[in-house]
Scaffold this active site. Structure first.
Site, PDB file in Angstrom:
ATOM      1  N   GLY A 199       0.793  -1.221   0.000  1.00  0.00           N
ATOM      2  CA  GLY A 199       0.000   0.000   0.000  1.00  0.00           C
ATOM      3  C   GLY A 199       0.828   1.273   0.000  1.00  0.00           C
ATOM      4  N   HIS A 283      -3.980  -3.586  -3.716  1.00  0.00           N
ATOM      5  CA  HIS A 283      -3.134  -3.480  -2.519  1.00  0.00           C
ATOM      6  C   HIS A 283      -3.977  -3.393  -1.259  1.00  0.00           C
ATOM      7  CE1 HIS A 283      -3.733   0.714  -1.106  1.00  0.00           C
ATOM      8  NE2 HIS A 283      -3.892   1.033  -2.384  1.00  0.00           N
ATOM      9  N   CYS A 284      -3.388  -3.834  -0.156  1.00  0.00           N
ATOM     10  CA  CYS A 284      -3.917  -3.557   1.174  1.00  0.00           C
ATOM     11  C   CYS A 284      -2.790  -2.833   1.901  1.00  0.00           C
ATOM     12  CB  CYS A 284      -4.373  -4.837   1.873  1.00  0.00           C
ATOM     13  SG  CYS A 284      -3.216  -6.215   1.782  1.00  0.00           S
ATOM     14  N   LYS A 285      -2.486  -3.185   3.129  1.00  0.00           N
ATOM     15  CA  LYS A 285      -1.369  -2.516   3.795  1.00  0.00           C
ATOM     16  C   LYS A 285      -0.034  -3.090   3.324  1.00  0.00           C
ATOM     17  CE  LYS A 285      -1.615  -0.732   7.879  1.00  0.00           C
ATOM     18  NZ  LYS A 285      -1.751  -0.535   9.352  1.00  0.00           N
ATOM     19  N   THR A 291      -5.164  -8.698  -0.118  1.00  0.00           N
ATOM     20  CA  THR A 291      -4.877  -8.630  -1.556  1.00  0.00           C
ATOM     21  C   THR A 291      -4.894 -10.022  -2.180  1.00  0.00           C
ATOM     22  OG1 THR A 291      -3.551  -6.627  -1.282  1.00  0.00           O
ATOM     23  CG2 THR A 291      -3.131  -7.953  -3.246  1.00  0.00           C
TER      24      THR A 291
END
EC number: 3.1.3.16
Length: 447
Positions: A199, A283-285, A291
């Site tokens: 991310g 994306h995530c973190k 994801t």
């Protein structure tokens, strides 16, 4: 074809050496002592060369770049003029984790280059009831879901079948460059279709030794690779306008770190991807759990891969994807996603009519309550909307994963890259030595 040090290899002692014939010249061995060199045999090991970089208790499978490097190494040895009369023996030692990864590489070579079926490759490797421990996820704590070597071989075979994997066009340098945290921390899961990446943040900076990238870091790369759509799964850490102003579509589908998505989120994700004009970057973190879970849903729907095969493939592309309960979630969703995919393909072929739709809806309503492996689908009620505050307080799975990746890559860089001071010292010493040679020693030698 295969051999063991025991008279009855099917009842071998766990500490006995095992040799397995892959071809007439290539062998795989599990040895509990260092092999002695011989004029007609070439032994080699990759145990300390191709190593998995773990997040927690996970230890494999090795990533796509390592599979590529291994296959190139085998092909080079088999074609080497100096080894034409030698048997090539890839051996591994007593470490069960190393054994599993070594067997994974050999099996991949058999599937990719020798045309073996996943089952045939697996049967060769388990000769003598050779046990290989299965691979687990990157979550912290205990594990109750595993993927096997056979799952991995099926994943590789289907990836070749569907065009995900083609070593003739694989770009090793690009893979190894962009997977690094300082270069973007991104990987292609399906070439020209899906990117999983870490991310972005509001601004690019080095935070506690970890590279945080702004949206602008990715924009040119995405444009060069026909990415048209960005999907964010974590809390807002940058303004989406920075992507949309650059011409990308941007979508937010929030759900908590380490959790599973609702049916509504899965449906929305699939709708976005199915209508995207180009590639999709998700994306995530950390670009791992959430994801990987949603990209896996797309793969299961559109390519009818099993949950285990899909998890194996996404982890080969980007280690660490799909974590904890997300694994069981994918198993639970497998049947319904397959049915949705069947209907989707049927509709594309122009076979849709009112009866098809009604029949399909009835099928899906029945699938909602199907029990798979003793786990009922209980996602009947929508949970409360996800709040950004869920990730603000405390350290999340994504935070830990990113920190681990940063630390291990920093250690690698410390080993591989000399410090500026060392480079300067070496340069100055070289200049001094050259000055002494030219000014004092050279005149004496000449005159």
């Amino acid at each position: 074809m295969r051999s063991s040090t025991l008279q009855d290899p099917r009842r071998r002692d766990p500490q006995d050496d095992v040799y397995v014939d892959i071809t007439d010249r290539l062998r795989f061995a599990i040895l509990y002592s260092r092999p002695k060199s011989a004029s007609n045999v070439h032994y080699f090991s990759i145990d300390n060369e191709l190593e998995y970089e773990n997040f927690s208790e996970d230890f494999g499978p090795l990533n796509l770049a390592m599979v590529y490097r291994y296959c190139c190494k085998i092909n080079k040895k088999l074609k080497s003029i100096t080894m034409l009369r030698k048997k090539i023996v890839h051996f591994t030692g007593s470490d069960q984790r190393k054994q599993a990864n070594a067997a994974f590489l050999v099996g991949c070579y058999m599937v990719i280059y020798l045309g073996r079926t996943p089952e045939a490759a697996y049967r060769i490797l388990i000769f003598g009831d050779t046990p290989y421990i299965p691979f687990r996820d990157a979550a912290y704590g205990s594990c109750n879901f595993y993927i096997t070597l056979l799952d991995c071989f099926h994943a590789v075979k289907k990836a070749m079948q569907y065009g995900f994997l083609n070593f003739n066009s694989f770009n090793l340098d690009e893979y190894e460059h962009y997977e690094k945290a300082e270069n973007g921390d991104l990987n292609w899961i399906i070439p020209d279709r899906f990117i999983a990446f870490c991310g972005p943040h509001s601004r690019a900076r080095l935070e506690s030794g970890y590279h945080q990238h702004s949206p602008e870091t990715y924009i040119q790369y995405f444009k060069n690779h026909n990415v048209t759509t960005i999907i964010r799964l974590n809390k807002r850490m940058y303004d989406a306008k920075r992507f949309t102003d650059a011409g990308f579509d941007h979508h937010d589908l929030f759900f908590a770190d380490g959790s599973t998505p609702t049916d509504a989120i899965v449906k929305r994700f699939l709708d976005i991807c199915e209508n995207a004009e180009g590639a999709i970057a998700v994306h995530c973190k950390a670009g791992l759990g959430r994801t990987g879970t949603l990209i896996a849903c797309y793969i299961m729907k559109h390519y009818r891969m099993t949950a285990a095969e899909t998890i194996a493939w996404v982890r080969i592309c980007r280690p660490g994807l799909v974590i904890g309960p997300q694994q069981q979630f994918l198993v639970m969703k497998q049947t319904s996603l397959w049915l949705e995919g069947d209907y989707f393909r049927q509709r594309l072929k122009g076979q849709e009519n009112g009866q098809h739709r009604a029949a399909f809806s009835k099928l899906l309503s029945g699938v909602d309550d199907i029990s798979i492996n003793g786990v009922e689908n209980q996602d009947q009620q929508e949970p409360k909307p996800y709040s950004d505050d869920d990730e603000i307080n405390g350290v999340t799975q994504g935070d830990r994963s990113r920190a681990l990746k940063r630390r291990r890559q920093s250690k690698t860089n410390d080993i591989l890259l000399p410090s500026p001071l060392a480079v300067l010292t070496f340069t100055l010493c070289s200049v001094v030595i050259w000055w002494i040679v030219c000014d004092y020693i050279l005149p004496i030698l000449l005159f």
